[in-house]
Scaffold this motif. Structure first.
Motif, PDB file in Angstrom:
ATOM      1  N   PHE A 175       0.786  -1.167   0.344  1.00 48.12           N
ATOM      2  CA  PHE A 175      -0.259   0.126   0.233  1.00 48.12           C
ATOM      3  C   PHE A 175       0.620   1.250  -0.435  1.00 48.12           C
ATOM      4  O   PHE A 175       0.602   2.298  -0.515  1.00 48.12           O
ATOM      5  N   TYR A 176       2.037   1.519   0.684  1.00 48.47           N
ATOM      6  CA  TYR A 176       3.021   2.346   0.367  1.00 48.47           C
ATOM      7  C   TYR A 176       3.583   2.060  -1.032  1.00 48.47           C
ATOM      8  O   TYR A 176       3.488   3.481  -1.619  1.00 48.47           O
ATOM      9  N   GLY A 177       4.055   0.998  -1.625  1.00 46.64           N
ATOM     10  CA  GLY A 177       4.000   0.902  -3.590  1.00 46.64           C
ATOM     11  C   GLY A 177       3.040   1.984  -4.029  1.00 46.64           C
ATOM     12  O   GLY A 177       3.144   2.870  -5.143  1.00 46.64           O
ATOM     13  N   ARG A 178       1.840   1.740  -3.593  1.00 47.35           N
ATOM     14  CA  ARG A 178       0.726   2.551  -4.291  1.00 47.35           C
ATOM     15  C   ARG A 178       1.029   3.549  -3.650  1.00 47.35           C
ATOM     16  O   ARG A 178       0.434   4.835  -5.136  1.00 47.35           O
ATOM     17  N   GLN A 179       1.164   4.693  -3.192  1.00 49.39           N
ATOM     18  CA  GLN A 179       0.901   5.727  -2.392  1.00 49.39           C
ATOM     19  C   GLN A 179       2.053   6.620  -2.817  1.00 49.39           C
ATOM     20  O   GLN A 179       1.990   8.053  -3.367  1.00 49.39           O
ATOM     21  N   THR A 182       1.637   7.045  -6.817  1.00 52.86           N
ATOM     22  CA  THR A 182       0.127   8.135  -7.122  1.00 52.86           C
ATOM     23  C   THR A 182       0.044   9.454  -6.510  1.00 52.86           C
ATOM     24  O   THR A 182      -0.268   9.640  -6.296  1.00 52.86           O
ATOM     25  N   ARG A 183       1.668   9.885  -6.001  1.00 57.91           N
ATOM     26  CA  ARG A 183       2.642  10.932  -5.619  1.00 57.91           C
ATOM     27  C   ARG A 183       3.482  11.404  -6.566  1.00 57.91           C
ATOM     28  O   ARG A 183       4.450  11.783  -6.443  1.00 57.91           O
ATOM     29  N   ARG A 184       3.018  10.606  -7.695  1.00 58.72           N
ATOM     30  CA  ARG A 184       4.285  11.273  -8.621  1.00 58.72           C
ATOM     31  C   ARG A 184       4.840  13.051  -8.870  1.00 58.72           C
ATOM     32  O   ARG A 184       6.111  13.595  -9.048  1.00 58.72           O
ATOM     33  N   MET A 185       3.830  13.851  -8.575  1.00 58.97           N
ATOM     34  CA  MET A 185       4.386  15.773  -8.715  1.00 58.97           C
ATOM     35  C   MET A 185       5.428  15.494  -6.771  1.00 58.97           C
ATOM     36  O   MET A 185       6.077  15.961  -7.907  1.00 58.97           O
ATOM     37  N   GLU A 186       5.046  14.808  -5.636  1.00 57.13           N
ATOM     38  CA  GLU A 186       5.202  15.103  -5.214  1.00 57.13           C
ATOM     39  C   GLU A 186       6.903  14.298  -5.125  1.00 57.13           C
ATOM     40  O   GLU A 186       7.946  14.884  -4.998  1.00 57.13           O
TER      41      GLU A 186
END
Length: 301
Positions: A175-179, A182-186
């Motif tokens: 789930f951290y991998g998913r996070q 999904t935060r590519r801009m960050e």
């Protein structure tokens, strides 16, 4: 900030909450099943996985203020501070907690791999914000552990409990991998800032006084924990921050070799290396050539 209690064992935690021990080394707590209690902060001697399901509120957790949202997962390792400051009145907590002692893992394969679950060293601001399905999966794992704790213990109990805990930790990694994904801009913003930190470090000549830049320094300047920073960069670029720093250094060395009339030792000390052979070894590791061989190859072109 208030008193910090010391919780050395799972029993200590259960006793503070008024929860009956089901196992000396493992505890699953559904906070909503217990009456309101005063909040407290504690120095943990055990591992903890917490799911916050309270109403959004700004509390002090660990040493940082943070606005927790429902479905936030926080992982705490032994030696870290967990909890929230007492606001003076009892609070009805919602959410779940898994506490387990390092002694439970002794002699197991998980004991050898527990350091790989780097999220235990993330700052609280780097917590996992779970989607509903992810939250349901983690809670299902906790309920499975609780069910195993409710049956009489036998020679298989420890192996089963450790296996369930490992499954839960692996879901956290997923789930951290998913996070991160999904935060590519960050991630892109942090990568740009990372590059700027390295450039500014050398442009200001900080390497002369402090030596070569390292992951801990860069993470601190980015206001990130070293582990979170390392995992984020690895997922964004495919390489660890120390590898990125090494490549950055080699590019600086190449530039010095081609643009300036300096000896290799002058370049090494100017960039913060303690010894010339340290530079030469790193240069060959990254490029496959020594600095001298690189200069010769350039002159032959």
């Amino acid at each position: 900030m208030g008193e910090i209690k010391k919780i050395s064992t799972v029993h200590d935690f259960n006793e503070l909450l008024g929860v009956e021990d089901q196992h000396p080394l493992v505890s699953i707590i559904d906070f909503s099943s217990y009456p309101p209690r005063h909040l407290f902060r504690a120095l943990l001697g055990v591992y903890g996985i917490y799911i916050r399901e309270d109403e959004p509120q700004n509390v002090v957790y660990g040493t940082s203020k943070y606005d927790f949202l429902g479905g936030t997962l926080i992982a705490i390792a032994p030696g870290q501070i967990s909890g929230a400051v007492d606001i003076g009145t009892p609070v009805q907590r919602k959410g779940w907690a898994l506490l387990f002692d390092t002694e439970l893992l002794r002699g197991t394969s998980l004991a050898q791999r527990i350091h790989q679950y780097s999220f235990f060293s993330y700052e609280v601001s780097e917590a996992l914000h779970m989607q509903d399905t992810e939250r349901d999966t983690i809670i299902a794992c906790m309920k499975q552990i609780r069910e195993e704790l409710s049956v009489p213990q036998d020679e298989y109990s420890r192996t089963i409990l450790v296996s369930y805990i490992e499954v839960l930790l692996n879901y956290c990694m997923r789930f951290y991998g998913r996070q991160f994904a999904t935060r590519r801009m960050e991630s892109k913003d942090i990568l740009i800032r990372f590059e700027r930190i390295l450039s500014d470090y050398f442009d200001r000549g900080e390497q002369i006084e402090h030596g070569l830049p390292n992951v801990q320094m860069c993470a601190k300047r980015l206001a990130l924990s070293p582990n979170y920073f390392s995992d984020l960069i690895k997922r964004a670029t495919g390489e660890r921050p120390h590898e990125h720093i090494q490549r950055f250094l080699i590019e600086r060395v190449k530039k010095e070799l081609t643009e300036r009339n300096k000896s290799i030792s002058e370049i090494a000390y100017g960039l913060g290396f303690n010894y010339t052979h340290h530079l030469s070894r790193l240069f060959k590791k990254v490029t496959g050539m020594t600095p001298t061989e690189y200069v010769v190859a350039l002159n032959l072109k």
